[in-house]
Design a protein around this motif. Sequence first.
Motif, PDB file in Angstrom:
ATOM      1  N   TRP A   8      51.915  32.135  33.039  1.00 40.45           N
ATOM      2  CA  TRP A   8      50.474  32.026  33.305  1.00 40.45           C
ATOM      3  C   TRP A   8      49.715  33.063  32.491  1.00 40.45           C
ATOM      4  O   TRP A   8      48.686  32.764  31.881  1.00 40.45           O
ATOM      5  CB  TRP A   8      50.235  32.216  34.802  1.00 40.45           C
ATOM      6  N   PHE A   9      50.216  34.298  32.455  1.00 42.58           N
ATOM      7  CA  PHE A   9      49.596  35.403  31.724  1.00 42.58           C
ATOM      8  C   PHE A   9      49.509  35.069  30.221  1.00 42.58           C
ATOM      9  O   PHE A   9      48.460  35.211  29.607  1.00 42.58           O
ATOM     10  CB  PHE A   9      50.440  36.659  31.954  1.00 42.58           C
ATOM     11  N   GLU A  10      50.607  34.590  29.675  1.00 40.84           N
ATOM     12  CA  GLU A  10      50.643  34.300  28.237  1.00 40.84           C
ATOM     13  C   GLU A  10      49.858  33.039  27.880  1.00 40.84           C
ATOM     14  O   GLU A  10      49.214  32.985  26.825  1.00 40.84           O
ATOM     15  CB  GLU A  10      52.085  34.228  27.756  1.00 40.84           C
ATOM     16  N   TRP A  14      46.491  36.438  27.508  1.00 37.89           N
ATOM     17  CA  TRP A  14      46.340  37.836  27.869  1.00 37.89           C
ATOM     18  C   TRP A  14      47.404  38.661  27.153  1.00 37.89           C
ATOM     19  O   TRP A  14      48.459  38.144  26.782  1.00 37.89           O
ATOM     20  CB  TRP A  14      46.495  38.015  29.386  1.00 37.89           C
ATOM     21  N   ASP A  15      47.119  39.938  26.955  1.00 38.82           N
ATOM     22  CA  ASP A  15      48.081  40.839  26.341  1.00 38.82           C
ATOM     23  C   ASP A  15      47.997  42.196  27.042  1.00 38.82           C
ATOM     24  O   ASP A  15      47.172  42.393  27.932  1.00 38.82           O
ATOM     25  CB  ASP A  15      47.816  40.977  24.842  1.00 38.82           C
ATOM     26  N   VAL A  16      48.828  43.121  26.606  1.00 44.53           N
ATOM     27  CA  VAL A  16      48.915  44.457  27.202  1.00 44.53           C
ATOM     28  C   VAL A  16      48.737  45.475  26.096  1.00 44.53           C
ATOM     29  O   VAL A  16      49.254  45.305  24.990  1.00 44.53           O
ATOM     30  CB  VAL A  16      50.292  44.662  27.874  1.00 44.53           C
ATOM     31  N   GLU A  17      48.009  46.542  26.397  1.00 42.21           N
ATOM     32  CA  GLU A  17      47.883  47.637  25.425  1.00 42.21           C
ATOM     33  C   GLU A  17      47.637  48.946  26.158  1.00 42.21           C
ATOM     34  O   GLU A  17      47.462  48.965  27.370  1.00 42.21           O
ATOM     35  CB  GLU A  17      46.766  47.359  24.405  1.00 42.21           C
ATOM     36  N   THR A 140      36.770  40.695  28.635  1.00 39.21           N
ATOM     37  CA  THR A 140      36.179  40.318  27.344  1.00 39.21           C
ATOM     38  C   THR A 140      37.252  40.161  26.277  1.00 39.21           C
ATOM     39  O   THR A 140      37.259  39.195  25.523  1.00 39.21           O
ATOM     40  CB  THR A 140      35.138  41.369  26.896  1.00 39.21           C
ATOM     41  N   ARG A 141      38.177  41.105  26.232  1.00 36.36           N
ATOM     42  CA  ARG A 141      39.222  41.088  25.208  1.00 36.36           C
ATOM     43  C   ARG A 141      40.519  40.467  25.705  1.00 36.36           C
ATOM     44  O   ARG A 141      41.454  40.311  24.941  1.00 36.36           O
ATOM     45  CB  ARG A 141      39.477  42.515  24.727  1.00 36.36           C
ATOM     46  N   LYS A 142      40.598  40.167  27.019  1.00 34.02           N
ATOM     47  CA  LYS A 142      41.789  39.582  27.641  1.00 34.02           C
ATOM     48  C   LYS A 142      43.027  40.471  27.442  1.00 34.02           C
ATOM     49  O   LYS A 142      44.058  40.035  26.957  1.00 34.02           O
ATOM     50  CB  LYS A 142      42.038  38.167  27.131  1.00 34.02           C
TER      51      LYS A 142
END
Length: 193
Positions: A8-10, A14-17, A140-142
């Motif tokens: 669902w996240f991908e 969405w991503d992680v930073e 905004t940037r997901k």
Amino acid sequence: MKRALLGWFERGRWDVEGALPLPPKAVIMGAPHTSNYDFLIFLGAMEKLRVEGRYIGKASLFRWPPMARFMRAVGGIPVDRTVKNDLVAQAAAEFGKSDHMLLVIAPEGTRDPTTQWRMGFYRIALAAGVPIVCAGPDYTRKVAIFSEPIVPTGDMERDLQPAWAFFRTLKPRFPDKVLFPDGTGMDGRQRGA
């Protein structure tokens, strides 16, 4: 279930930073909390990072059996706020028993605007001798973003200044629902309760 969360996240792109990898032990301060999606985004981010988190949630989330199964499957720990117990000492003791523990707490305790953020996360981190990592979604940037670790010194007001600055950089789903303990909103202007 966890694979479904990651999917669902991908699929949502969405991503992680941020300051990665996460420390092996930390209290993760999750905010701002303006939508039910915030929790799902956070769970997806933890899956993407391949780390296990433990989540403190109000006991009412564990009353309906299907929701209780979900919450426990993703690491949920029910907390009854009406009962006086030494949650700080219990959580600190759990940190002492493990080489890896990420305890996630949403200090707002609600999706509605509130200046009454619960500071137990700070007391737990201080008692356990572990850092605090701020984390939140930027719609905004997901991206789900993790801050540099904050080492609590006992001077809570000073120690949390980087946390408030970090959270102001995020774009929550509903910015008007964010109210910091000092009575200001996301824009830094005084709004009151």
